[in-house]
Design a protein around this motif. Structure first.
Motif, PDB file in Angstrom:
ATOM      1  N   VAL A  32       7.936  -8.035  14.155  1.00 51.48           N
ATOM      2  CA  VAL A  32       7.924  -9.119  12.946  1.00 51.48           C
ATOM      3  C   VAL A  32       8.850  -8.573  11.865  1.00 51.48           C
ATOM      4  N   ILE A  33       9.265  -9.470  10.758  1.00 50.21           N
ATOM      5  CA  ILE A  33       9.860  -9.087   9.684  1.00 50.21           C
ATOM      6  C   ILE A  33       9.010  -9.347   8.609  1.00 50.21           C
ATOM      7  N   ALA A  34       8.704  -8.321   7.697  1.00 53.94           N
ATOM      8  CA  ALA A  34       7.678  -8.389   6.820  1.00 53.94           C
ATOM      9  C   ALA A  34       8.467  -8.016   5.477  1.00 53.94           C
ATOM     10  N   THR A  35       8.143  -8.652   4.369  1.00 51.03           N
ATOM     11  CA  THR A  35       8.837  -8.013   3.061  1.00 51.03           C
ATOM     12  C   THR A  35       7.474  -8.191   2.113  1.00 51.03           C
ATOM     13  N   GLY A  36       7.355  -7.377   1.476  1.00 54.25           N
ATOM     14  CA  GLY A  36       6.213  -7.140   0.325  1.00 54.25           C
ATOM     15  C   GLY A  36       6.388  -6.020  -0.771  1.00 54.25           C
ATOM     16  N   ARG A  37       5.385  -5.750  -1.304  1.00 53.98           N
ATOM     17  CA  ARG A  37       5.158  -4.770  -2.406  1.00 53.98           C
ATOM     18  C   ARG A  37       4.313  -3.622  -1.705  1.00 53.98           C
ATOM     19  N   LEU A  38       4.856  -2.185  -1.988  1.00 53.65           N
ATOM     20  CA  LEU A  38       4.136  -1.008  -1.721  1.00 53.65           C
ATOM     21  C   LEU A  38       3.105  -1.049  -2.617  1.00 53.65           C
ATOM     22  N   ARG A  39       1.834  -0.651  -2.505  1.00 51.80           N
ATOM     23  CA  ARG A  39       0.648  -0.321  -3.049  1.00 51.80           C
ATOM     24  C   ARG A  39       0.344   1.153  -2.730  1.00 51.80           C
ATOM     25  N   GLN A  40      -0.197   1.761  -3.811  1.00 50.17           N
ATOM     26  CA  GLN A  40      -0.692   3.205  -3.384  1.00 50.17           C
ATOM     27  C   GLN A  40      -1.986   3.263  -3.976  1.00 50.17           C
ATOM     28  N   ARG A  41      -3.137   3.763  -3.168  1.00 50.69           N
ATOM     29  CA  ARG A  41      -4.738   3.730  -3.679  1.00 50.69           C
ATOM     30  C   ARG A  41      -4.894   4.918  -3.336  1.00 50.69           C
ATOM     31  N   SER A  42      -6.034   5.442  -4.009  1.00 45.79           N
ATOM     32  CA  SER A  42      -6.571   6.993  -3.770  1.00 45.79           C
ATOM     33  C   SER A  42      -8.071   6.679  -3.365  1.00 45.79           C
ATOM     34  N   TYR A  43      -8.623   7.478  -2.437  1.00 51.58           N
ATOM     35  CA  TYR A  43      -9.990   7.250  -2.092  1.00 51.58           C
ATOM     36  C   TYR A  43     -10.471   8.587  -1.821  1.00 51.58           C
ATOM     37  N   GLN A  44     -11.946   8.708  -1.508  1.00 56.86           N
ATOM     38  CA  GLN A  44     -12.677   9.987  -1.260  1.00 56.86           C
ATOM     39  C   GLN A  44     -12.841   9.739   0.505  1.00 56.86           C
ATOM     40  N   LEU A  68       1.475  -1.888   2.552  1.00 54.99           N
ATOM     41  CA  LEU A  68       2.348  -2.996   2.092  1.00 54.99           C
ATOM     42  C   LEU A  68       1.373  -4.322   1.883  1.00 54.99           C
ATOM     43  N   GLU A  69       1.598  -4.888   0.784  1.00 56.92           N
ATOM     44  CA  GLU A  69       1.000  -6.019   0.473  1.00 56.92           C
ATOM     45  C   GLU A  69       2.052  -6.965   0.612  1.00 56.92           C
ATOM     46  N   VAL A  70       2.012  -7.739   1.855  1.00 61.18           N
ATOM     47  CA  VAL A  70       2.912  -8.596   2.312  1.00 61.18           C
ATOM     48  C   VAL A  70       2.903  -9.945   1.736  1.00 61.18           C
ATOM     49  N   ASP A  71       4.324 -10.351   1.101  1.00 58.51           N
ATOM     50  CA  ASP A  71       4.490 -11.544   0.598  1.00 58.51           C
ATOM     51  C   ASP A  71       5.180 -12.613   1.616  1.00 58.51           C
ATOM     52  N   GLU A  72       5.524 -12.023   2.783  1.00 61.62           N
ATOM     53  CA  GLU A  72       6.252 -12.915   3.568  1.00 61.62           C
ATOM     54  C   GLU A  72       6.027 -11.971   5.075  1.00 61.62           C
ATOM     55  N   ARG A  93       0.340   0.608   7.160  1.00 61.53           N
ATOM     56  CA  ARG A  93      -0.440  -0.569   6.961  1.00 61.53           C
ATOM     57  C   ARG A  93      -0.316  -1.624   6.259  1.00 61.53           C
ATOM     58  N   ALA A  94      -0.778  -2.821   6.489  1.00 59.64           N
ATOM     59  CA  ALA A  94      -0.422  -4.061   5.918  1.00 59.64           C
ATOM     60  C   ALA A  94      -1.727  -5.227   5.473  1.00 59.64           C
ATOM     61  N   SER A  95      -1.381  -5.836   4.397  1.00 64.34           N
ATOM     62  CA  SER A  95      -2.417  -6.874   4.380  1.00 64.34           C
ATOM     63  C   SER A  95      -1.921  -8.017   3.733  1.00 64.34           C
ATOM     64  N   PHE A 108      -3.267  -5.054   9.229  1.00 64.40           N
ATOM     65  CA  PHE A 108      -2.515  -4.682  10.657  1.00 64.40           C
ATOM     66  C   PHE A 108      -1.718  -3.519  10.287  1.00 64.40           C
ATOM     67  N   THR A 109      -1.120  -2.981  11.271  1.00 62.74           N
ATOM     68  CA  THR A 109      -0.267  -1.988  11.313  1.00 62.74           C
ATOM     69  C   THR A 109       1.109  -2.303  11.745  1.00 62.74           C
ATOM     70  N   ILE A 110       1.979  -2.059  11.171  1.00 58.11           N
ATOM     71  CA  ILE A 110       3.398  -2.521  11.755  1.00 58.11           C
ATOM     72  C   ILE A 110       4.187  -0.758  12.100  1.00 58.11           C
ATOM     73  N   ALA A 111       4.413  -0.733  13.367  1.00 54.22           N
ATOM     74  CA  ALA A 111       5.528   0.433  13.677  1.00 54.22           C
ATOM     75  C   ALA A 111       6.833   0.110  13.663  1.00 54.22           C
ATOM     76  N   SER A 112       7.518   1.017  12.919  1.00 58.31           N
ATOM     77  CA  SER A 112       8.935   0.818  12.803  1.00 58.31           C
ATOM     78  C   SER A 112       9.400   2.157  13.175  1.00 58.31           C
ATOM     79  N   THR A 113      10.514   1.863  14.424  1.00 57.45           N
ATOM     80  CA  THR A 113      11.033   3.162  14.905  1.00 57.45           C
ATOM     81  C   THR A 113      12.651   3.134  14.866  1.00 57.45           C
ATOM     82  N   PRO A 114      13.202   4.175  14.115  1.00 53.98           N
ATOM     83  CA  PRO A 114      14.719   4.175  13.906  1.00 53.98           C
ATOM     84  C   PRO A 114      15.331   4.462  15.378  1.00 53.98           C
ATOM     85  N   ARG A 115      16.472   3.837  15.753  1.00 52.61           N
ATOM     86  CA  ARG A 115      16.933   4.189  16.827  1.00 52.61           C
ATOM     87  C   ARG A 115      18.424   4.426  16.437  1.00 52.61           C
TER      88      ARG A 115
END
Length: 159
Positions: free
Chosen positions: A77-89, A101-105, A56-58, A31-38
């Motif tokens: 939502v409030i989500a906490t987790g670890r950022l993951r970087q991946r490369s692809y073609q 974001l690899e979601v823990d909670e 993007r989160a999983s 899923f995707t989380i959209a966060s907009t600062p105000r």
């Protein structure tokens, strides 16, 4: 783990979580989380939106099924987790990098909403042979202070 980038994001889901299964039958929800600062512009005397972050989160396994069955498009939502970087073609053969974001909670934000929580049936004993997991509830005579899984009605909340 040491060295991992752990973050907490507050935002809204842009679509319903997409539940899929790997070839081995392992559930994953994306899923995707959209966060907009105000910020408040004192000169204009109004709130102004900043540039939105779309992250993007999983989530995996039973957690993925819980998320897919509980959260919907627009849910704050409030989500906490670890950022993951991946490369692809990509289709043109260009190397691209994605940060996810690899979601823990994750859970609904209660700032502008109310929620009812229902405990899911645990598969812990099936996942770990020899380990039995029991959840005490007031109805079963369990000690609701020392045992996870306590169930309280609105009038019974101890604090």
């Amino acid at each position: 783990m040491a060295g991992e980038t752990v973050i907490t994001v507050v935002g809204n889901l842009t679509a319903d979580p997409e539940l899929r299964y790997t070839q081995n039958g392992l559930p994953v929800a994306n899923f995707t989380i959209a966060s907009t600062p105000r910020t408040f512009d004192r000169q204009a005397n109004e709130w102004k939106d900043g540039e939105a972050l779309f992250l993007r989160a999983s989530v995996w396994r039973e957690f993925a099924e819980h998320v897919a069955g509980s959260l919907t498009k627009g849910s704050r939502v409030i989500a906490t987790g670890r950022l993951r970087q991946r490369s692809y073609q990509d289709r043109d053969g260009q190397t691209r990098t994605a940060i996810e974001l690899e979601v823990d909670e994750i859970g609904p934000s209660l700032r502008y909403a109310v929620a009812t929580v229902t405990r899911a049936v645990s598969n812990a004993s099936a996942a770990r042979p020899g380990v039995s997991e029991q959840w005490a509830t007031p109805e079963s005579g369990g000690d609701e202070w020392s045992t996870p899984g306590s169930a309280y009605g609105d009038s019974e909340t101890p604090f």
